[in-house]
Design an enzyme around this catalytic site. Structure first.
Site, PDB file in Angstrom:
ATOM      1  CB  CYS A 131      -0.851   0.052   1.160  1.00 13.70           C
ATOM      2  SG  CYS A 131      -2.619   1.202   1.001  1.00 13.70           S
TER       3      CYS A 131
ATOM      4  CG  HIS B  67      -4.141  -3.584   2.310  1.00 20.33           C
ATOM      5  ND1 HIS B  67      -3.245  -3.218   3.344  1.00 20.33           N
ATOM      6  CD2 HIS B  67      -4.720  -2.614   1.758  1.00 20.33           C
ATOM      7  CE1 HIS B  67      -3.412  -1.998   3.325  1.00 20.33           C
ATOM      8  NE2 HIS B  67      -4.207  -1.757   2.477  1.00 20.33           N
TER       9      HIS B  67
ATOM     10  CD  GLU C 221      -2.383  -6.579   5.074  1.00 18.87           C
ATOM     11  OE1 GLU C 221      -2.715  -5.541   5.249  1.00 18.87           O
ATOM     12  OE2 GLU C 221      -1.722  -6.932   3.948  1.00 18.87           O
TER      13      GLU C 221
END
Length: 219
Positions: A88, A199, A201
C-alpha cells in the site's frame, strides 16, 4: 529466515504479521516474523516488509522519526539487495515523489510518481475500496503463482483501499494493474524490490499464496 515487518506507527500491523506467520507455517518454512521498530532489527533481517496506511508524507515522516531507519532500509534494500516488499503506502514510498497534499520527495528507489486516482467513470467513488482482479503486465517469480488461475484454483482478486496510485516512469517496472474506470497500478517491481498496492494480508487465499511466494523468492 528473519523477516522484519517495519512498525513505524502506521496502522495496526498484527494482521500482516499473522498473515506472514500463517503463510510461512503452511509452507513449512522456518521463519521468524517480527515487527521491527529499530534500525538494528532491519539490518539483521533476511527479508523486509514495509507496510503503510495513511498519507504519503506522514508515512515517510514516521520512518524518518526512527533513528537510523531510513539508512537501514537503504542498506538492506539497495546495497545488499535483500528481498523487499512494500505494501500500500509502503509501495508508494519507493517512488520518486508523491503528490498527496502537496509535492513530496519519496525514497526514489523506483522512478515514478504517486498520483491521484482519476476514473473515467465519474460515478466511481474514491477511495478505491474492495476486491478487484489483477491484470499481469510482466512475469515475476512472486506474481507467477497466480498466472494460471484455472489450474491453481486460487484466483486473482485482491483487496484494495487507496486514493492514489504509483505511476512508474518505466513500463518495465509495472508488473500488474487493476481496472477502476481505467488502469490503476497494482504491483511494481525492480530487481529485489517488489510493491503491492493491494493488501495481501486481507486478500485471503490469493494473499497467502503471494506472501508464501515472496518468502521463497530469491531475486
Amino acid at each position: 529466515m528473519r523477516v522484519a515487518i517495519i512498525d513505524y506507527g502506521s496502522g495496526n500491523l498484527r494482521s500482516a504479521q499473522k498473515a506472514f506467520q500463517r503463510a510461512a507455517r503452511e509452507a513449512g518454512l522456518n521463519a521468524a516474523i517480527g515487527l521491527a521498530t529499530t534500525a538494528e532489527e532491519v539490518l539483521h533481517a533476511d527479508r523486509v516488509v514495509l507496510p503503510g496506511v495513511g498519507a504519503f508524507a506522514d508515512c515517510l515522516r514516521g520512518i524518518e522519526a526512527i533513528d537510523g531507519m531510513r539508512a537501514a532500509l537503504q542498506e538492506v534494500a539497495l546495497r545488499q539487495g535483500r528481498p523487499f516488499l512494500g505494501i500500500c503506502v509502503g509501495m508508494q514510498l519507493m517512488a520518486s515523489r508523491g503528490l498527496e497534499h502537496g509535492d513530496h520527495a519519496g525514497l526514489d528507489w523506483i522512478p515514478g510518481s504517486v498520483v491521484p486516482i482519476e476514473p473515467a467513470d465519474k460515478s466511481l467513488k474514491i477511495p478505491h475500496m474492495g476486491w478487484n482482479e489483477l491484470h499481469m503486465h510482466h512475469p515475476h517469480p512472486v506474481l507467477d503463482v497466480l498466472k494460471d488461475t484455472d489450474a491453481n484454483g486460487i484466483g486473482s482478486h485482491v483487496y484494495f483501499v487507496h486514493s492514489y496510485h504509483f505511476r512508474p516512469a518505466s513500463e518495465a517496472d509495472l508488473l500488474a494493474t487493476t481496472d477502476y474506470g481505467g488502469p490503476i497500478t497494482a504491483a511494481v517491481g525492480h530487481g529485489n524490490l517488489l510493491g503491492f498496492q493491494f493488501h495481501p494480508e486481507k486478500s485471503q487465499r490469493v494473499g497467502l499464496a503471494l506472501i508464501e511466494a515472496f518468502l521463497k523468492w530469491s531475486p
